[in-house]
Design a protein around this motif. Structure first.
Motif, mmCIF file in Angstrom:
data_model
loop_
_atom_site.group_PDB
_atom_site.id
_atom_site.type_symbol
_atom_site.label_atom_id
_atom_site.label_comp_id
_atom_site.label_asym_id
_atom_site.label_seq_id
_atom_site.Cartn_x
_atom_site.Cartn_y
_atom_site.Cartn_z
ATOM 1 N N LEU A 110 41.437 9.117 29.437
ATOM 2 C CA LEU A 110 40.372 8.952 28.450
ATOM 3 C C LEU A 110 39.980 7.484 28.292
ATOM 4 C CD1 LEU A 110 41.633 11.455 25.713
ATOM 5 C CD2 LEU A 110 39.687 11.765 27.258
ATOM 6 N N TYR A 111 40.970 6.599 28.324
ATOM 7 C CA TYR A 111 40.665 5.174 28.183
ATOM 8 C C TYR A 111 39.854 4.651 29.361
ATOM 9 C CZ TYR A 111 41.291 0.162 28.613
ATOM 10 O OH TYR A 111 41.058 -1.175 28.797
ATOM 11 N N PHE A 162 38.111 6.326 31.476
ATOM 12 C CA PHE A 162 36.813 7.009 31.489
ATOM 13 C C PHE A 162 35.767 6.178 30.766
ATOM 14 C CE2 PHE A 162 33.626 9.716 29.565
ATOM 15 C CZ PHE A 162 33.285 10.606 30.571
ATOM 16 N N SER A 163 36.175 5.608 29.638
ATOM 17 C CA SER A 163 35.255 4.809 28.832
ATOM 18 C C SER A 163 35.207 3.360 29.279
ATOM 19 C CB SER A 163 35.672 4.879 27.355
ATOM 20 O OG SER A 163 34.967 3.935 26.585
ATOM 21 N N GLY A 180 40.187 9.095 35.773
ATOM 22 C CA GLY A 180 39.280 9.025 34.620
ATOM 23 C C GLY A 180 38.191 7.993 34.826
ATOM 24 N N GLY A 236 34.370 8.931 34.918
ATOM 25 C CA GLY A 236 33.463 8.275 33.975
ATOM 26 C C GLY A 236 32.303 7.577 34.651
ATOM 27 N N VAL A 294 30.101 10.286 23.436
ATOM 28 C CA VAL A 294 31.144 10.878 24.269
ATOM 29 C C VAL A 294 32.407 10.026 24.241
ATOM 30 C CG1 VAL A 294 31.779 11.482 26.632
ATOM 31 C CG2 VAL A 294 29.506 12.071 25.768
ATOM 32 N N SER A 295 32.232 8.719 24.424
ATOM 33 C CA SER A 295 33.371 7.820 24.443
ATOM 34 C C SER A 295 34.105 7.796 23.113
ATOM 35 C CB SER A 295 32.913 6.409 24.811
ATOM 36 O OG SER A 295 33.999 5.506 24.781
ATOM 37 N N GLY A 327 36.281 10.729 22.605
ATOM 38 C CA GLY A 327 37.504 10.558 23.375
ATOM 39 C C GLY A 327 38.491 9.622 22.700
ATOM 40 N N CYS A 328 37.970 8.601 21.992
ATOM 41 C CA CYS A 328 38.838 7.662 21.268
ATOM 42 C C CYS A 328 39.619 8.372 20.166
ATOM 43 C CB CYS A 328 37.998 6.537 20.661
ATOM 44 S SG CYS A 328 37.327 5.363 21.856
ATOM 45 N N LEU A 344 40.349 11.544 20.001
ATOM 46 C CA LEU A 344 41.330 12.425 20.631
ATOM 47 C C LEU A 344 42.537 11.631 21.117
ATOM 48 C CD1 LEU A 344 42.229 15.150 21.746
ATOM 49 C CD2 LEU A 344 40.805 14.723 23.771
ATOM 50 N N SER A 345 42.307 10.468 21.705
ATOM 51 C CA SER A 345 43.409 9.627 22.184
ATOM 52 C C SER A 345 44.318 9.197 21.044
ATOM 53 C CB SER A 345 42.856 8.378 22.884
ATOM 54 O OG SER A 345 42.169 8.719 24.061
#
Length: 486
Positions: free
Chosen positions: A261-262, A264-265, A398, A402, A427-428, A431-432, A434-435
């Motif tokens: 996730l990290y 990805f962004s 990721g 991304g 989107v990012s 994800g933050c 969720l992380s």
């Protein structure tokens, strides 16, 4: 320790049906931990700070080239889009050039077709660039499990209370400085070329990237293996993968997913920040030095996040620092998405750069700094290279996903430039959040002595399940290396 008792309970519940023995913190184990911690704190080898730091520097600083190589391609793409116009816009390389380095370990996943060569030499050049970016990715992929893991193990010989800080400064901070220089060099070259010689600008910016990995090549040959690796390596032992998975499988999944996730962004925004700025400015009149200059300013915001955030990882612990940092990043991201129509104006580009920079900086204070610490220190030395390598590979997956899908996320905004810019932030930011939740509830605490603690815990776990731990350690003259009395 809190993490040990919590993990023991969780593992006992999960593996009860398999009758797997999970050792608790018995007095002998606790005594061994105390002796190990005391020895590490006392610095029995009498090394100076520089002698202790040099292996960390040599092992971790190579990641600078990762930051440079992965970030400079954003500026290169901006130049190629201006230089080749419709030829670039209609090429397959437009979609995959920025992302292909992240798939360097997956042979055969080249995303261009040889049938496009009939369109001219320019498209053929795009495809060649894509191929070489793929091979660059292989080198970068090899650097992560080797350099970072060795740096983590070497940091265990440093003073307590500073170990995470030094590790971060010479791993993630090196990547971030690479991001900054990867943005600054194209600006410098564009200024020297007076914003006109596009071929010189992008070729020179890419070519300079060869200097950084070569600078540390020779130094690596003079670095000895750290003490923990010598004592607990499984180089000459059979790796009990089933037991390793039972003990560390869930941790590895959580750490890997957070890293996914990290990246990805982080990598997507680092690559497309110059493109975002080019959309704010009138691309037909704004010189490259203006776009690249503001891009450098934005990337500079990585630095306070990683440099100031490094000691925070020692104060709060990596788990809490990551969760708090990434949650705050998500909040800023949602605010930025909502305020984008007001910020995305040429007259307010300074405000845009500051808010975007704060967004990036919080990402470094949180997962940027700490995901590597968690990947390197939540498992035992004997399996650390493989554990970290899997987590890093999934993180790079990721990054690939991304950078590959970001254009489609942008395209989903249709004709509206505002929506096209807002969607990536929404989107990012999701994800933050969720992380943050995954880290807070799914990752154990990591203390100053966690590397030593995990080695003790892992060894006891193996012995309780019938594995011969006499195999552990490096060998000299056919025998297992045993720690010499001090």
């Amino acid at each position: 320790m809190k993490e040990d008792s919590a993990d023991s309970g969780a593992l006992s519940d999960h593996t009860a049906s398999r009758k797997i023995l999970i050792p608790s913190d018995s007095p002998p184990i606790l005594a061994q931990r105390e002796n190990t911690s005391a020895a590490m704190t006392a610095n029995p080898n009498g090394k100076t700070l520089w002698q202790q730091l040099l292996p960390v520097v040599a092992c971790g600083a190579g990641l600078f080239s990762d930051g440079y190589i992965n970030n400079v391609i954003g500026s290169v793409v901006t130049v190629l889009a201006i230089q080749y116009g419709d030829i670039w816009a209609n090429s397959t390389a437009k979609t995959c050039l920025g992302a292909i380095a992240f798939v360097g370990t997956v042979v055969g996943q080249l995303l261009f077709g040889t049938g496009t060569y009939y369109k001219g030499d320019a498209v053929g050049m795009f495809n060649v660039l894509t191929v070489w970016r793929f091979f660059v990715g292989i080198g970068i992929g090899g650097e992560y499990p080797a350099g970072s893991v060795a740096a983590a193990e070497q940091s265990g010989e440093l003073k307590k209370g500073t170990r995470n800080m030094w590790f971060i400064w010479f791993t993630n901070s090196m990547i971030d400085w690479g991001f900054v220089i990867g943005a600054f060099v194209p600006w410098l070259v564009a200024a020297a070329a007076h914003n006109t010689n596009y071929e010189t600008i992008w070729r020179t910016s890419l070519g300079i990237g060869v200097v950084f990995p070569l600078s540390l090549f020779v130094l690596r040959f003079f670095i000895k293996e750290p003490e923990e690796f010598q004592k607990h390596s499984m180089k000459y032992a059979r790796t009990p993968y089933k037991l390793v998975f039972q003990l560390y499988g869930w941790r590895l999944f959580i750490v890997s997913f957070i890293w996914f996730l990290y990246d990805f962004s982080a990598y997507s925004f680092s690559i497309y920040s110059s493109t975002i700025l080019a959309n704010i400015f009138d691309s037909t009149s704004a010189p490259l030095t203006t776009v690249f200059g503001w891009n450098t300013v934005i990337n500079l915001f990585y630095i306070p996040g990683t440099m100031i955030g490094a000691p925070v990882s020692d104060w709060l612990g990596p788990r809490k620092a990551l969760a708090v940092g990434v949650l705050l990043q998500g909040v800023v991201g949602f605010i930025m998405a909502g305020c984008y129509p007001s910020l995305a104006q040429p007259g307010l580009v300074g405000a845009f750069a500051v808010v975007f920079g704060v967004f990036q900086s919080l990402g470094e204070l949180g997962p940027g700094n700490n995901i590597g610490v968690l990947a390197a220190k939540t498992c035992a030395t004997g399996v650390r290279g493989q554990y970290y390598g899997v987590a890093a590979a999934i993180g790079k997956l990721g990054a690939f996903v991304g950078t590959y899908v970001f254009p489609f996320i942008v395209k989903a905004g249709g004709e509206s430039k505002t929506l096209s810019a807002q969607y990536p932030f929404y989107v990012s930011s999701a994800g933050c959040v969720l992380s943050a939740a995954l880290c807070w509830f799914g990752v154990p605490e990591v203390g100053q002595d966690t590397i030593q603690d995990e080695d003790v815990r892992f060894k006891a776990f193996l012995e309780a399940n019938g594995y011969d731990t006499a195999q552990l350690g490096l060998r000299k003259d056919g025998s297992v290396l045993v720690e010499e009395p001090k």
